[in-house]
Scaffold this motif. Sequence first.
Motif, PDB file in Angstrom:
ATOM      1  N   GLU A   1     -31.112 -23.724  -1.792  1.00 21.76           N
ATOM      2  CA  GLU A   1     -30.158 -24.353  -0.885  1.00 21.76           C
ATOM      3  C   GLU A   1     -28.819 -24.610  -1.575  1.00 21.76           C
ATOM      4  O   GLU A   1     -27.763 -24.460  -0.975  1.00 21.76           O
ATOM      5  CB  GLU A   1     -30.713 -25.676  -0.362  1.00 21.76           C
ATOM      6  CG  GLU A   1     -31.866 -25.520   0.593  1.00 21.76           C
ATOM      7  CD  GLU A   1     -32.432 -26.858   1.027  1.00 21.76           C
ATOM      8  OE1 GLU A   1     -31.735 -27.884   0.874  1.00 21.76           O
ATOM      9  OE2 GLU A   1     -33.579 -26.872   1.505  1.00 21.76           O
ATOM     10  N   LEU A   2     -28.871 -25.013  -2.837  1.00 20.25           N
ATOM     11  CA  LEU A   2     -27.642 -25.333  -3.556  1.00 20.25           C
ATOM     12  C   LEU A   2     -26.867 -24.096  -3.978  1.00 20.25           C
ATOM     13  O   LEU A   2     -25.645 -24.108  -4.029  1.00 20.25           O
ATOM     14  CB  LEU A   2     -27.971 -26.170  -4.799  1.00 20.25           C
ATOM     15  CG  LEU A   2     -28.544 -27.552  -4.523  1.00 20.25           C
ATOM     16  CD1 LEU A   2     -28.928 -28.232  -5.826  1.00 20.25           C
ATOM     17  CD2 LEU A   2     -27.556 -28.406  -3.748  1.00 20.25           C
ATOM     18  N   LEU A   3     -27.561 -23.029  -4.316  1.00 22.06           N
ATOM     19  CA  LEU A   3     -26.910 -21.808  -4.766  1.00 22.06           C
ATOM     20  C   LEU A   3     -27.510 -20.639  -4.001  1.00 22.06           C
ATOM     21  O   LEU A   3     -28.467 -20.016  -4.431  1.00 22.06           O
ATOM     22  CB  LEU A   3     -27.132 -21.607  -6.275  1.00 22.06           C
ATOM     23  CG  LEU A   3     -26.482 -20.395  -6.901  1.00 22.06           C
ATOM     24  CD1 LEU A   3     -24.957 -20.476  -6.770  1.00 22.06           C
ATOM     25  CD2 LEU A   3     -26.864 -20.294  -8.362  1.00 22.06           C
TER      26      LEU A   3
ATOM     27  N   ALA B   1     -31.312  -6.059  -5.349  1.00 20.54           N
ATOM     28  CA  ALA B   1     -30.377  -5.064  -5.890  1.00 20.54           C
ATOM     29  C   ALA B   1     -28.921  -5.488  -5.706  1.00 20.54           C
ATOM     30  O   ALA B   1     -28.032  -4.962  -6.373  1.00 20.54           O
ATOM     31  CB  ALA B   1     -30.619  -3.711  -5.221  1.00 20.54           C
ATOM     32  N   THR B   2     -28.675  -6.441  -4.830  1.00 22.76           N
ATOM     33  CA  THR B   2     -27.312  -6.915  -4.598  1.00 22.76           C
ATOM     34  C   THR B   2     -26.832  -7.704  -5.811  1.00 22.76           C
ATOM     35  O   THR B   2     -27.536  -8.593  -6.287  1.00 22.76           O
ATOM     36  CB  THR B   2     -27.253  -7.814  -3.350  1.00 22.76           C
ATOM     37  OG1 THR B   2     -27.797  -7.112  -2.248  1.00 22.76           O
ATOM     38  CG2 THR B   2     -25.846  -8.252  -3.046  1.00 22.76           C
ATOM     39  N   PRO B   3     -25.620  -7.353  -6.324  1.00 20.89           N
ATOM     40  CA  PRO B   3     -25.133  -8.103  -7.489  1.00 20.89           C
ATOM     41  C   PRO B   3     -24.854  -9.565  -7.129  1.00 20.89           C
ATOM     42  O   PRO B   3     -24.427  -9.873  -6.026  1.00 20.89           O
ATOM     43  CB  PRO B   3     -23.850  -7.375  -7.877  1.00 20.89           C
ATOM     44  CG  PRO B   3     -23.478  -6.551  -6.705  1.00 20.89           C
ATOM     45  CD  PRO B   3     -24.712  -6.322  -5.883  1.00 20.89           C
ATOM     46  N   LEU B   4     -25.096 -10.414  -8.072  1.00 21.02           N
ATOM     47  CA  LEU B   4     -24.902 -11.847  -7.872  1.00 21.02           C
ATOM     48  C   LEU B   4     -23.823 -12.330  -8.816  1.00 21.02           C
ATOM     49  O   LEU B   4     -23.925 -12.163 -10.030  1.00 21.02           O
ATOM     50  CB  LEU B   4     -26.214 -12.603  -8.136  1.00 21.02           C
ATOM     51  CG  LEU B   4     -26.147 -14.116  -8.058  1.00 21.02           C
ATOM     52  CD1 LEU B   4     -25.804 -14.565  -6.639  1.00 21.02           C
ATOM     53  CD2 LEU B   4     -27.462 -14.723  -8.477  1.00 21.02           C
ATOM     54  N   THR B   5     -22.795 -12.898  -8.263  1.00 20.49           N
ATOM     55  CA  THR B   5     -21.715 -13.461  -9.087  1.00 20.49           C
ATOM     56  C   THR B   5     -21.478 -14.904  -8.658  1.00 20.49           C
ATOM     57  O   THR B   5     -20.573 -15.193  -7.893  1.00 20.49           O
ATOM     58  CB  THR B   5     -20.415 -12.639  -8.925  1.00 20.49           C
ATOM     59  OG1 THR B   5     -20.103 -12.546  -7.528  1.00 20.49           O
ATOM     60  CG2 THR B   5     -20.557 -11.241  -9.484  1.00 20.49           C
ATOM     61  N   PRO B   6     -22.308 -15.788  -9.131  1.00 18.91           N
ATOM     62  CA  PRO B   6     -22.150 -17.193  -8.739  1.00 18.91           C
ATOM     63  C   PRO B   6     -20.892 -17.792  -9.354  1.00 18.91           C
ATOM     64  O   PRO B   6     -20.486 -17.424 -10.454  1.00 18.91           O
ATOM     65  CB  PRO B   6     -23.399 -17.864  -9.292  1.00 18.91           C
ATOM     66  CG  PRO B   6     -23.813 -17.006 -10.426  1.00 18.91           C
ATOM     67  CD  PRO B   6     -23.395 -15.606 -10.072  1.00 18.91           C
ATOM     68  N   GLU B   7     -20.282 -18.675  -8.617  1.00 18.14           N
ATOM     69  CA  GLU B   7     -19.111 -19.385  -9.123  1.00 18.14           C
ATOM     70  C   GLU B   7     -19.500 -20.839  -9.321  1.00 18.14           C
ATOM     71  O   GLU B   7     -19.509 -21.622  -8.385  1.00 18.14           O
ATOM     72  CB  GLU B   7     -17.953 -19.249  -8.144  1.00 18.14           C
ATOM     73  CG  GLU B   7     -17.437 -17.834  -8.020  1.00 18.14           C
ATOM     74  CD  GLU B   7     -16.223 -17.742  -7.095  1.00 18.14           C
ATOM     75  OE1 GLU B   7     -15.503 -18.749  -6.950  1.00 18.14           O
ATOM     76  OE2 GLU B   7     -16.043 -16.676  -6.514  1.00 18.14           O
TER      77      GLU B   7
END
Length: 92
Positions: A60-62, A69-75
């Motif tokens: 829920e938070l992130l 396979a989808t790239p993940l670029t958390p900020e």
Amino acid sequence: MTSRGYDSAIGLSVQWQLFESRSISEVDLSITQERLIASLVQRLNATVGVNITYAQLLRELLPVPRDPATPLTPELTWRAATPAAAPAAAAP
């Protein structure tokens, strides 16, 4: 280990010593073993439940994509508290 689990482990150790000295029956020893195992299973179930809840909270938070396979670029950001002003030095 929970207090109950710890008590069961201590009890099992004491009962094993009594069993070896023939002061206690196999049935009593078996009952203690069953109680210890039940206590450990309860603790394991509680730990798994907490881990699942924590994983749900993190989701829920992130939010993350469902497709692995989808790239993940958390900020992720962190705002440090500004330090309080240092008190003025006293004049000599």
